[in-house]
Design an enzyme around this catalytic site. Structure first.
Site, PDB file in Angstrom:
ATOM      1  N   GLY A  20       2.702  -7.667   6.275  1.00  0.00           N
ATOM      2  CA  GLY A  20       2.373  -6.823   7.423  1.00  0.00           C
ATOM      3  C   GLY A  20       3.586  -6.117   8.000  1.00  0.00           C
ATOM      4  CD  GLU A  24      -4.535  -1.219  -1.036  1.00  0.00           C
ATOM      5  OE1 GLU A  24      -5.189  -2.051  -0.390  1.00  0.00           O
ATOM      6  OE2 GLU A  24      -3.400  -1.455  -1.464  1.00  0.00           O
ATOM      7  CG  ASP A  41       2.257   3.001   0.413  1.00  0.00           C
ATOM      8  OD1 ASP A  41       2.934   3.918   0.892  1.00  0.00           O
ATOM      9  OD2 ASP A  41       1.512   2.277   1.085  1.00  0.00           O
TER      10      ASP A  41
HETATM   11  C1  GLA Z   1      -0.067   3.282   4.275  1.00  0.00           C
HETATM   12  C2  GLA Z   1      -0.879   3.904   3.133  1.00  0.00           C
HETATM   13  C3  GLA Z   1      -0.250   5.213   2.654  1.00  0.00           C
HETATM   14  C4  GLA Z   1       0.058   6.154   3.801  1.00  0.00           C
HETATM   15  C5  GLA Z   1       0.764   5.415   4.939  1.00  0.00           C
HETATM   16  C6  GLA Z   1       0.899   6.287   6.184  1.00  0.00           C
HETATM   17  O1  GLA Z   1       1.173   2.877   3.804  1.00  0.00           O
HETATM   18  O2  GLA Z   1      -0.979   2.998   2.060  1.00  0.00           O
HETATM   19  O3  GLA Z   1      -1.072   5.818   1.692  1.00  0.00           O
HETATM   20  O4  GLA Z   1      -1.109   6.785   4.234  1.00  0.00           O
HETATM   21  O5  GLA Z   1       0.109   4.236   5.314  1.00  0.00           O
HETATM   22  O6  GLA Z   1       1.713   7.348   5.935  1.00  0.00           O
END
Ligand code: GLA
Length: 386
Positions: free
Chosen positions: A123, A161, A173
């Site tokens: 987190g 995801e 990410d």
């Molecule tokens: C999380 C999501 C990403 C992006 C960020 C905010 O990390 O996994 O895809 O949207 O939040 O920028």
């Protein structure tokens, strides 16, 4: 790190692993919530992440052990039963990846024994879930000669995801974790996956993470709500404009067309996304010119927008930004999905010591504990450690 994970594997399975991997977490310098709106982002991989040791099996059993959750012991399932199960806990990321590979007709015949150990705070907003998914994509690809490239691994991880875990995240990410290289951030266009590497000067400037220690899970946070709000706003605008994503709007387009949206909340969400997307391009130029003063200002603007327009900050994140700026940080903002996690702070190398000491004093005065401060540098994406 290598020896530690090998020994964890050995203690768990009573033999030595064949292969060892590392999958990093990520920090996004700027471009919050633009990735599921077809916009730009500027993330890099960090040297905190998940280490893994693995060996292929001769049957169809998958065994998963995490040194971070020793009480759970080995979680086992068969390649023939990959459906989501609540009781499988974090190992759903493993079964989910294999499920999706199967759905895409990749031929996975044999199972594996896997041990993992991570040092990403849960987190902490550093994307432990994407690190795990891309890790499994890489392992499955290597063990089964699937030859998945970085984009493929990222896209499959994102599908898991979105559909299997249930978070409507974008591609950022997974993409950076699959494609990151040392010393560079990635300037990614999330609408078509075009990207450029941008050098980050970590000699003269430090990227400092401060963990709010407010853990939140994306599935429980309002992340999906924000995704839906922007999708709803897009639908309204598409009645008047020929756009595929909110980030197709220039600032002028935004000013001329925001009148079509009546809902005040949706207006704010669109304003954040459009201006944030614009800031990413400015930040990339600033980074290329080692202009960290400008970069810092953009970070602060991004934080204010995340707080006031996108409404994804928290009282503690705001406080951390405030303290950091008063202690000489050039820029500070929350990173990741929001509602907790960490802040990213830019600090001149010559002022790092003073910054940490002043920040710590102020933090302790307010929160009666020591802050969790980590200096990060852009590192390589998921890789096998030979
Ligand atoms: C999380 C999501 C990403 C992006 C960020 C905010 O990390 O996994 O895809 O949207 O939040 O920028």
């Amino acid at each position: 790190m290598n020896e530690k994970i090998k020994s964890i594997f050995n203690k768990t399975y009573n033999y030595n692993p064949k292969r060892v991997y590392f999958s990093p977490g990520r920090v996004n310098i700027i471009g919050g919530h633009t990735d599921y709106n077809g916009g730009f982002v500027l993330p890099f991989c960090i040297d905190l992440g998940i280490s893994a040791a693995v060996s292929k099996r001769k049957d169809r059993i998958i065994n998963v052990y995490s040194a971070n959750l020793p009480k759970r012991g080995i979680i086992s399932f068969s390649l023939d039963h990959l459906e989501y199960k609540k009781s499988r806990n974090f190992a759903n990321y493993v079964s989910g990846m294999l499920y999706e590979l199967n759905a895409r007709k990749f031929d996975i015949k044999f199972g594996f024994d896997l041990a993992i150990s991570g040092n990403l705070p849960r987190g902490g907003g550093l994307s432990s879930s994407a690190a795990l998914l891309v890790l499994i994509a890489k392992i499955a690809s290597d063990l089964n000669n699937l030859h998945l490239d970085g984009l493929k691994m990222a896209l499959i991880s994102k599908t898991v995801e979105n559909k299997y875990i249930g978070v409507s995240c974008g591609i950022m990410d997974q993409f950076v974790i699959a494609n990151g290289i040392k010393g560079k951030a990635i300037y990614l266009n999330s609408s078509n996956y075009d990207y450029e590497y941008v050098s980050v000067d970590t000699k003269n400037f430090n990227m400092v993470l401060i963990n709010s220690n407010e853990t939140r899970k994306l599935t429980e946070s309002k992340y999906n709500v924000r995704q839906k709000e922007t999708a709803d706003a897009l639908k309204i605008l598409q009645k008047h404009l020929d756009i595929t994503y909110l980030c197709d709007l220039s600032i002028d387009d935004f000013k001329n067309n925001i009148k079509f949206i009546n809902n005040k909340t949706l207006k704010k969400r669109v304003e954040h996304v459009v201006y944030e997307n614009h800031r990413v391009a400015l930040a990339k130029t600033a980074l290329e010119h080692n202009d960290f003063e400008t970069l810092g200002k953009l970070l602060v603007e991004a934080h204010m927008s995340a707080r006031n327009l996108y409404e994804i900050s928290s009282a503690k994140l705001d406080q951390l930004v405030k303290i950091a700026l008063s202690c000489g940080s050039l820029g500070s903002k929350m990173i990741g999905g929001g509602f907790g996690g960490s802040t990213l702070n830019i600090v001149k190398a010559t002022e790092l010591k003073t910054f940490i000491s002043n920040f710590s004093i102020e933090y302790k005065r307010i929160y009666h504990s020591d802050p969790i401060i980590t200096i990060v540098k852009p590192t390589m994406g998921v890789s096998e450690i030979k």
